[in-house]
Scaffold this motif. Structure first.
Motif, PDB file in Angstrom:
ATOM      1  N   ILE A  79      10.947  -2.328   2.528  1.00  0.00           N
ATOM      2  CA  ILE A  79      10.766  -3.155   3.725  1.00  0.00           C
ATOM      3  C   ILE A  79      12.139  -3.304   4.377  1.00  0.00           C
ATOM      4  CG2 ILE A  79      10.069  -5.419   4.610  1.00  0.00           C
ATOM      5  CD1 ILE A  79       8.232  -5.710   2.182  1.00  0.00           C
ATOM      6  N   GLU A  80      12.237  -2.862   5.614  1.00  0.00           N
ATOM      7  CA  GLU A  80      13.512  -2.903   6.331  1.00  0.00           C
ATOM      8  C   GLU A  80      13.620  -4.154   7.199  1.00  0.00           C
ATOM      9  OE1 GLU A  80      15.463  -0.979   5.218  1.00  0.00           O
ATOM     10  OE2 GLU A  80      14.432   0.829   4.610  1.00  0.00           O
ATOM     11  N   PRO A  81      14.811  -4.638   7.446  1.00  0.00           N
ATOM     12  CA  PRO A  81      16.098  -4.041   7.080  1.00  0.00           C
ATOM     13  C   PRO A  81      16.572  -4.429   5.678  1.00  0.00           C
ATOM     14  CG  PRO A  81      16.478  -5.996   8.396  1.00  0.00           C
ATOM     15  CD  PRO A  81      14.988  -5.847   8.282  1.00  0.00           C
ATOM     16  N   PHE A  82      15.743  -5.145   4.925  1.00  0.00           N
ATOM     17  CA  PHE A  82      16.187  -5.681   3.628  1.00  0.00           C
ATOM     18  C   PHE A  82      16.529  -4.567   2.644  1.00  0.00           C
ATOM     19  CE2 PHE A  82      12.645  -8.274   5.375  1.00  0.00           C
ATOM     20  CZ  PHE A  82      13.427  -9.229   5.983  1.00  0.00           C
ATOM     21  N   ILE A 110      28.409  -4.545   6.289  1.00  0.00           N
ATOM     22  CA  ILE A 110      27.257  -3.644   6.414  1.00  0.00           C
ATOM     23  C   ILE A 110      26.447  -4.040   7.651  1.00  0.00           C
ATOM     24  CG2 ILE A 110      25.830  -5.032   4.815  1.00  0.00           C
ATOM     25  CD1 ILE A 110      24.604  -2.324   3.903  1.00  0.00           C
ATOM     26  N   ASP A 111      26.050  -3.033   8.408  1.00  0.00           N
ATOM     27  CA  ASP A 111      25.300  -3.297   9.635  1.00  0.00           C
ATOM     28  C   ASP A 111      23.875  -2.775   9.479  1.00  0.00           C
ATOM     29  OD1 ASP A 111      24.378  -3.743  12.141  1.00  0.00           O
ATOM     30  OD2 ASP A 111      25.672  -2.282  13.156  1.00  0.00           O
ATOM     31  N   TYR A 112      22.926  -3.695   9.414  1.00  0.00           N
ATOM     32  CA  TYR A 112      21.537  -3.253   9.233  1.00  0.00           C
ATOM     33  C   TYR A 112      20.933  -2.649  10.497  1.00  0.00           C
ATOM     34  CZ  TYR A 112      20.244  -7.826  11.210  1.00  0.00           C
ATOM     35  OH  TYR A 112      20.108  -8.925  12.011  1.00  0.00           O
ATOM     36  N   ASN A 113      21.691  -2.666  11.597  1.00  0.00           N
ATOM     37  CA  ASN A 113      21.176  -2.056  12.828  1.00  0.00           C
ATOM     38  C   ASN A 113      21.017  -0.536  12.713  1.00  0.00           C
ATOM     39  OD1 ASN A 113      20.496  -4.097  14.495  1.00  0.00           O
ATOM     40  ND2 ASN A 113      22.448  -4.186  15.589  1.00  0.00           N
ATOM     41  N   HIS A 161      10.499 -11.222  -1.096  1.00  0.00           N
ATOM     42  CA  HIS A 161       9.452 -10.310  -1.560  1.00  0.00           C
ATOM     43  C   HIS A 161       9.988  -8.873  -1.582  1.00  0.00           C
ATOM     44  CE1 HIS A 161       5.448  -8.635  -2.103  1.00  0.00           C
ATOM     45  NE2 HIS A 161       5.704  -7.812  -1.100  1.00  0.00           N
ATOM     46  N   ALA A 162      10.677  -8.502  -0.513  1.00  0.00           N
ATOM     47  CA  ALA A 162      11.165  -7.122  -0.385  1.00  0.00           C
ATOM     48  C   ALA A 162      12.151  -6.771  -1.492  1.00  0.00           C
ATOM     49  CB  ALA A 162      11.820  -6.929   0.983  1.00  0.00           C
ATOM     50  N   ILE A 163      13.001  -7.723  -1.845  1.00  0.00           N
ATOM     51  CA  ILE A 163      14.080  -7.397  -2.781  1.00  0.00           C
ATOM     52  C   ILE A 163      13.743  -7.740  -4.232  1.00  0.00           C
ATOM     53  CG2 ILE A 163      16.495  -7.891  -3.382  1.00  0.00           C
ATOM     54  CD1 ILE A 163      17.134  -7.936  -0.472  1.00  0.00           C
ATOM     55  N   TYR A 164      13.089  -8.875  -4.437  1.00  0.00           N
ATOM     56  CA  TYR A 164      12.893  -9.318  -5.818  1.00  0.00           C
ATOM     57  C   TYR A 164      11.546  -8.935  -6.437  1.00  0.00           C
ATOM     58  CZ  TYR A 164      16.988 -12.350  -5.118  1.00  0.00           C
ATOM     59  OH  TYR A 164      18.240 -12.829  -4.882  1.00  0.00           O
ATOM     60  N   SER A 165      10.568  -8.596  -5.601  1.00  0.00           N
ATOM     61  CA  SER A 165       9.237  -8.346  -6.163  1.00  0.00           C
ATOM     62  C   SER A 165       9.275  -7.228  -7.201  1.00  0.00           C
ATOM     63  CB  SER A 165       8.256  -7.976  -5.053  1.00  0.00           C
ATOM     64  OG  SER A 165       7.032  -7.583  -5.626  1.00  0.00           O
ATOM     65  N   GLN A 166       8.597  -7.473  -8.313  1.00  0.00           N
ATOM     66  CA  GLN A 166       8.616  -6.475  -9.397  1.00  0.00           C
ATOM     67  C   GLN A 166       7.472  -5.473  -9.283  1.00  0.00           C
ATOM     68  OE1 GLN A 166       8.785  -8.593 -13.157  1.00  0.00           O
ATOM     69  NE2 GLN A 166      10.122 -10.085 -12.214  1.00  0.00           N
ATOM     70  N   THR A 167       6.626  -5.665  -8.299  1.00  0.00           N
ATOM     71  CA  THR A 167       5.511  -4.723  -8.151  1.00  0.00           C
ATOM     72  C   THR A 167       5.985  -3.466  -7.420  1.00  0.00           C
ATOM     73  OG1 THR A 167       4.900  -5.830  -6.112  1.00  0.00           O
ATOM     74  CG2 THR A 167       3.682  -6.446  -8.083  1.00  0.00           C
ATOM     75  N   LEU A 171       0.828  -1.213   0.000  1.00  0.00           N
ATOM     76  CA  LEU A 171       0.000   0.000   0.000  1.00  0.00           C
ATOM     77  C   LEU A 171       0.862   1.263   0.000  1.00  0.00           C
ATOM     78  CD1 LEU A 171      -2.785  -1.134   2.494  1.00  0.00           C
ATOM     79  CD2 LEU A 171      -2.949  -0.949   0.013  1.00  0.00           C
ATOM     80  N   GLY A 172       2.152   1.078  -0.169  1.00  0.00           N
ATOM     81  CA  GLY A 172       3.053   2.227  -0.303  1.00  0.00           C
ATOM     82  C   GLY A 172       3.515   2.811   1.020  1.00  0.00           C
ATOM     83  N   ILE A 173       3.362   2.046   2.112  1.00  0.00           N
ATOM     84  CA  ILE A 173       3.765   2.555   3.425  1.00  0.00           C
ATOM     85  C   ILE A 173       5.088   1.898   3.815  1.00  0.00           C
ATOM     86  CG2 ILE A 173       3.123   2.682   5.869  1.00  0.00           C
ATOM     87  CD1 ILE A 173       0.144   2.371   4.736  1.00  0.00           C
ATOM     88  N   ALA A 174       6.116   2.723   4.017  1.00  0.00           N
ATOM     89  CA  ALA A 174       7.438   2.193   4.364  1.00  0.00           C
ATOM     90  C   ALA A 174       7.345   1.445   5.694  1.00  0.00           C
ATOM     91  CB  ALA A 174       8.442   3.334   4.463  1.00  0.00           C
ATOM     92  N   CYS A 175       7.956   0.285   5.738  1.00  0.00           N
ATOM     93  CA  CYS A 175       7.789  -0.539   6.938  1.00  0.00           C
ATOM     94  C   CYS A 175       8.977  -1.474   7.111  1.00  0.00           C
ATOM     95  CB  CYS A 175       6.492  -1.334   6.848  1.00  0.00           C
ATOM     96  SG  CYS A 175       6.378  -2.325   5.362  1.00  0.00           S
ATOM     97  N   GLY A 176       8.922  -2.260   8.158  1.00  0.00           N
ATOM     98  CA  GLY A 176      10.006  -3.200   8.411  1.00  0.00           C
ATOM     99  C   GLY A 176       9.688  -4.122   9.561  1.00  0.00           C
ATOM    100  N   LEU A 177      10.640  -4.975   9.810  1.00  0.00           N
ATOM    101  CA  LEU A 177      10.489  -5.967  10.861  1.00  0.00           C
ATOM    102  C   LEU A 177      11.549  -5.692  11.914  1.00  0.00           C
ATOM    103  CD1 LEU A 177       8.791  -8.731  10.899  1.00  0.00           C
ATOM    104  CD2 LEU A 177      10.994  -9.799  10.443  1.00  0.00           C
ATOM    105  N   PHE A 178      11.173  -5.770  13.180  1.00  0.00           N
ATOM    106  CA  PHE A 178      12.225  -5.777  14.201  1.00  0.00           C
ATOM    107  C   PHE A 178      12.209  -7.128  14.888  1.00  0.00           C
ATOM    108  CE2 PHE A 178       9.888  -5.347  18.196  1.00  0.00           C
ATOM    109  CZ  PHE A 178       8.679  -4.773  17.825  1.00  0.00           C
ATOM    110  N   PHE A 179      13.380  -7.541  15.341  1.00  0.00           N
ATOM    111  CA  PHE A 179      13.504  -8.884  15.896  1.00  0.00           C
ATOM    112  C   PHE A 179      13.050  -8.894  17.357  1.00  0.00           C
ATOM    113  CE2 PHE A 179      16.451  -8.648  12.338  1.00  0.00           C
ATOM    114  CZ  PHE A 179      15.993  -9.724  11.595  1.00  0.00           C
ATOM    115  N   GLY A 180      12.051  -9.719  17.617  1.00  0.00           N
ATOM    116  CA  GLY A 180      11.489  -9.798  18.960  1.00  0.00           C
ATOM    117  C   GLY A 180      12.228 -10.794  19.829  1.00  0.00           C
ATOM    118  N   ASP A 181      11.567 -11.244  20.861  1.00  0.00           N
ATOM    119  CA  ASP A 181      12.219 -12.132  21.838  1.00  0.00           C
ATOM    120  C   ASP A 181      12.093 -13.608  21.468  1.00  0.00           C
ATOM    121  OD1 ASP A 181      12.784  -9.892  23.350  1.00  0.00           O
ATOM    122  OD2 ASP A 181      10.821  -9.954  24.339  1.00  0.00           O
ATOM    123  N   ARG A 182      11.064 -13.925  20.697  1.00  0.00           N
ATOM    124  CA  ARG A 182      10.828 -15.343  20.404  1.00  0.00           C
ATOM    125  C   ARG A 182      11.768 -15.840  19.299  1.00  0.00           C
ATOM    126  NH1 ARG A 182       4.273 -15.243  19.993  1.00  0.00           N
ATOM    127  NH2 ARG A 182       3.921 -14.070  21.898  1.00  0.00           N
TER     128      ARG A 182
END
Lengths: 310, 287
Positions: free
Chosen positions: B152-155, B168-171, B141-147, B117-128
């Motif tokens: 999508i971070e940190p990718f 490179i440090d994605y932190n 999906h984040a890197i190869y998708s052609q749409t 939907l065009g909203i910049a987003c990402g994943l953070f690593f939780g405890d589980r």
């Protein structure tokens, strides 16, 4: 956000399908079923696709639970027809229960302005006058989608026999005057053969359909919740393929076009004289629904021992 | 030298002492966002406001008044999409990045939805424990998708900044690299990373000490700590994808079937992106 039953299309698969359409430069997605409004995420899925700038078309019976209708009303009733539209197949009131009629009434009161009425012809004594009234009462789109019930090869379903099709044509023509008078157009869904109408009847229909008569049959491309593809509803048991085998809708369409061509090279159309028909050669008519052709082949007497299924 | 950005809680007294500094201000109260923006913008450069939302993303009341505020939202849960539908118009106009926890499988789908939907987003690593397969799917999906889709971070960060000759440090995506970010609390205790701040492993105390931190030996040790796994002959030392993971999952039990597979695929994707970015066609001979 939950993906409920695995029999339903999942969120991840919906996103994939939307991406697949986008890659194929296709901005129109139709949701059908069964009954698509039964999906627990129906409203969310429609809203999501619209937010992605797809035009969404929903084929529905118009029979929604009060709760679902309320939810749909809250999120979707303000949508413009450029974003969302419905086709509601309306059965004759005589064969619908009071509860069904009540629910359809509520649906059309809410979404009538976005709805094209439809009728599926599966018997010869059909009537469309109740649809003409509904268009007026609910402010429906003044256009009727006329579908013909086609056979599903290998299954027994209600269809009109090939021999009876000219009678169906005559019955349909009996409403032509009313359609013109009320400025209501119609369009044939796939598989209607041209030659069941006389030249004179075609002239009348040409005017009533705003010159948009179609006698085509080709792959519509349906995608199931399990991401399997098939050509169209009557052929839902034939040549199923996974969507993941293709890179675009164009590839899918080419694949099923080829299958249609192969089948039609065996037998041109549903009538014997389809093979020599100049209108079929000219591409004006496809020769009726391909499901009839498959049925004919299935019903042929086996000619070699190999074909005998024991 | 790049100016270090201070990651700090919202505290007016503390902010008073941090005038002229570039700040990431953290809060868990969405109602304070405008207040923080007004307060910080007077005397500081605001890098971002980080909202650590105690409620699901879809329950947050996004306001059109946040339009010009650099926002970063962390939420443990996506919530119901239905609740988000009326907010999509506003969300699309905000200067926002949304991070969801890796702890919930639904969040992986939530990120796909947001991105599409065009909203910049990402994943953070939780405890589980991490679902490496789902993570890999999301990365692909984040890197190869052609749409068309939002990063999508940190990718996206790694794909965009990867260089074959550098680690490179994605932190950085999480404001968590001491070469650019320092973390401090309301008592002016300063740490080199978020984990150190939580574990009370401070490098110094007092706002006035900030400038001298980079000259400390502990700072240098911290920056070079990535090489510890090499010296300890940890399995990570032999992993080809170390250059983009930097041993962040050295405590994982089953690396061969988990993080190694994922990060190797991630490295391939980064290299693919790098080649595509740098391949401008045949090179002409030089005149």
């Amino acid at each position: 956000m939950e993906d409920s039953d695995s029999d339903f299309l999942s969120w991840d698969n919906l996103i994939y399908i939307a991406d697949f359409h986008e890659i194929s430069n296709e901005r129109h997605i139709a949701l059908l079923g069964g009954e698509p409004t039964l999906h627990p995420n129906f409203v969310e899925f429609v809203s999501y696709l619209i937010a992605r700038n797809f035009h969404v078309h929903v084929f529905t019976s118009g029979i929604l639970t009060d709760e679902k209708l309320k939810e749909a009303c809250k999120f979707l009733s303000e949508m413009s027809i450029e974003k969302l539209s419905f086709t509601c197949n309306l059965n004759h009131p005589d064969i619908s229960t009071t509860t069904e009629l009540d629910k359809i009434d509520k649906f059309l009161n809410t979404f009538g302005h976005l709805t094209t009425p439809g009728i599926n012809l599966f018997a010869l004594d059909f009537d469309i006058s109740y649809i003409l009234k509904a268009i007026n009462i609910y402010n429906l789109k003044p256009h009727i989608r006329v579908g013909l019930a086609h056979p599903i090869p290998g299954e027994a379903n209600s269809t009109i026999s090939i021999e009876d099709l000219p009678r169906l044509a005559k019955q349909f023509l009996s409403f032509a005057r009313d359609l013109s008078r009320l400025k209501i157009t119609f369009g044939f869904d796939c598989g209607m053969p041209l030659c069941i109408f006389s030249d004179e009847q075609l002239g009348v229909l040409y005017k009533s359909s705003n010159g948009k008569l179609s006698f085509k049959c080709g792959p519509a491309i349906d995608i199931g919740p399990d991401m399997m593809l098939w050509s169209c509803f009557p052929l839902s048991n034939f040549h199923k393929k996974s969507i993941f085998d293709f890179n675009s809708l164009q590839e899918v369409k080419s694949f099923y076009d080829e299958i249609h061509t192969k089948i039609r090279s065996e037998s041109g159309g549903i009538f014997e004289n389809c093979n020599d028909c100049i209108h079929r050669d000219a591409g004006l008519c496809k020769g009726g629904c391909i499901a009839h052709l498959i049925n004919n082949v299935n019903n042929e007497v086996p000619t070699t021992p190999k074909e005998v299924n024991l | 030298m790049i100016e270090q950005i201070l990651v700090t809680p919202y505290n007016e007294e503390l902010l008073e002492k941090l005038k002229q500094k570039t700040l990431v201000v953290k809060t868990d109260d969405q109602d304070k966002i405008q207040l923080i923006h007004r307060g910080v913008s007077k005397h500081n450069k605001l890098h971002a406001i980080q909202l650590n939302s105690p409620i699901a993303l879809s329950s947050i009341t996004f306001k059109k008044e946040w339009k010009n505020i650099p926002l970063c939202v962390y939420s443990s849960e996506f919530g119901g999409f239905k609740n988000l539908i009326p907010k999509l118009d506003i969300l699309n106009k905000l200067n926002i990045r949304i991070f969801l926890s890796s702890d919930l499988k639904e969040n992986f789908t939530g990120i796909r939805i947001l991105s599409s939907l065009g909203i910049a987003c990402g994943l953070f690593f939780g405890d589980r424990p991490i679902d490496w397969e789902s993570l890999n799917d999301l990365m692909h999906h984040a890197i190869y998708s052609q749409t068309n889709h939002a990063p999508i971070e940190p990718f996206s960060y790694v794909a965009s900044n990867y260089d074959t000759s550098e680690y490179i440090d994605y932190n950085f995506v999480y404001f968590n690299n001491a070469t650019r970010y320092l973390h401090l609390n309301e008592k002016e205790q300063i740490a080199l990373c978020y984990e150190d701040l939580i574990n009370r492993n401070f490098i110094s105390t007092g706002v006035e000490s900030i400038e001298s931190i980079i000259h400390k030996q502990e700072y240098e040790y911290h920056i070079n700590s990535r090489y510890d796994v090499m010296l300890s002959m940890n399995e990570c030392a032999f992993c080809p994808a170390f250059r983009i993971c930097l041993g962040k999952f050295s405590e994982e039990d089953d690396k061969q079937n988990g993080c190694q597979v994922f990060f190797s695929d991630f490295l391939d994707a980064a290299e693919h992106f790098y080649k595509r970015k740098n391949n401008t066609g045949n090179k002409l001979w030089q005149l």
